[in-house]
Write a protein that holds these residues in place. Structure first.
Motif, short mmCIF file in Angstrom:
data_model
loop_
_atom_site.label_atom_id
_atom_site.label_comp_id
_atom_site.label_asym_id
_atom_site.label_seq_id
_atom_site.Cartn_x
_atom_site.Cartn_y
_atom_site.Cartn_z
N MET A 135 -12.94 -48.15 72.87
CA MET A 135 -12.30 -46.92 72.40
C MET A 135 -12.73 -46.60 70.97
SD MET A 135 -8.40 -47.09 73.90
CE MET A 135 -8.11 -46.84 75.63
N LEU A 136 -12.55 -45.34 70.61
CA LEU A 136 -12.91 -44.86 69.28
C LEU A 136 -11.73 -44.13 68.66
CD1 LEU A 136 -16.40 -43.39 70.22
CD2 LEU A 136 -16.05 -45.39 68.76
N ALA A 137 -11.60 -44.26 67.35
CA ALA A 137 -10.56 -43.52 66.62
C ALA A 137 -11.10 -43.15 65.25
CB ALA A 137 -9.29 -44.34 66.48
N ASP A 138 -10.52 -42.11 64.66
CA ASP A 138 -10.89 -41.68 63.30
C ASP A 138 -9.72 -41.95 62.37
OD1 ASP A 138 -13.50 -40.59 63.79
OD2 ASP A 138 -12.52 -38.95 64.85
N LEU A 139 -10.03 -42.53 61.22
CA LEU A 139 -9.02 -42.85 60.21
C LEU A 139 -9.25 -41.95 59.01
CD1 LEU A 139 -6.68 -44.91 59.85
CD2 LEU A 139 -8.30 -46.35 58.59
#
Length: 238
Positions: free
Chosen positions: A186-190
């Motif tokens: 999975m990918l996420a942006d912080l």
């Protein structure tokens, strides 16, 4: 009715100019790594215009799109899994600072990009001069690749380490559900209000169990080649 035709000045494509400047760095017989993006595509096209040089090179890429282009042009293309050392790795970025710390968040392929950059004797950033800023801009997020089973743990731990940040999981635009990396994660942006110290960020995020990699390239680039209104510049870490 006027017969006067106004001839507008041709706009300089600074990404293309940076790619042209990068050609002087490449020598026959080298193993070259290429990332993704328009500047890198320009570089691949320029290399293909020199058949003698092209046939002497071994190419590898962290980008599916770039790999497709290299294959179509007839380069000797080797998968990253069979590469242990690269002479020069070229890639673009979202932004980089005076130390050449770079954010490479947009494509979500930062794990493979970082692998190839770490295998290179020289890692060189390419692009237009607007990529350079004195300090990293919080406008750009830090992308994080993590194991699907670690979603809640990673989100909670990041909130504890960096209070006030926004954790936004990437969702697919082509299907219902989460965006999945090339590695099946999975990918996420912080997003930060103020960008933290790069060293602190690099170490703390990597120490979270379940995190595979993040998109901050701290202290990895050896040089940046950028083109702007005042020409092409070579920038080195200070």
């Amino acid at each position: 009715m006027s017969n006067i035709i106004e001839i507008l000045p041709r706009m300089t494509d600074h990404k293309q100019e940076a790619a042209k400047a990068a050609m002087s760095i490449i020598s026959a017989g080298q193993t070259i790594g290429l990332g993704g993006g328009k500047t890198i595509a320009y570089l691949a096209e320029l290399l293909a215009e020199d058949p003698k040089l092209m046939q002497s090179l071994t190419l590898t890429s962290s980008s599916f799109e770039t790999s497709v282009l290299l294959h179509a042009k007839g380069f000797r293309l080797v998968a990253p899994s069979f590469i242990s050392r690269i002479d020069v790795y070229f890639d673009g970025c979202d932004v980089f600072d005076r130390q050449l710390n770079a954010l490479k968040s947009g494509g979500g392929i930062h794990t493979m990009e970082k692998l190839l950059a770490s295998a290179a004797d020289r890692f060189i950033l390419l692009g237009d001069a607007g990529k350079y800023q004195a300090t990293l801009n919080p406008k750009f997020p830090v992308a994080i690749e993590f194991l699907p089973q670690a979603l809640s743990i990673v989100s909670r731990r990041l909130g504890e380490l960096f209070p006030g940040t926004r954790f936004i999981q990437r969702m697919s635009t082509e299907k219902i559900g989460a965006a999945i990396s090339d590695n099946g994660n999975m990918l996420a942006d912080l997003y930060f209000d103020v960008f933290p110290d790069p060293t602190e960020l690099d170490i703390q995020v990597k120490m979270i169990p379940g995190v595979v990699e993040h998109s901050l390239f701290r202290g990895m680039a050896h040089q940046a080649v950028v083109s702007g209104e005042d020409g092409v510049k070579n920038i080195y870490p200070v």
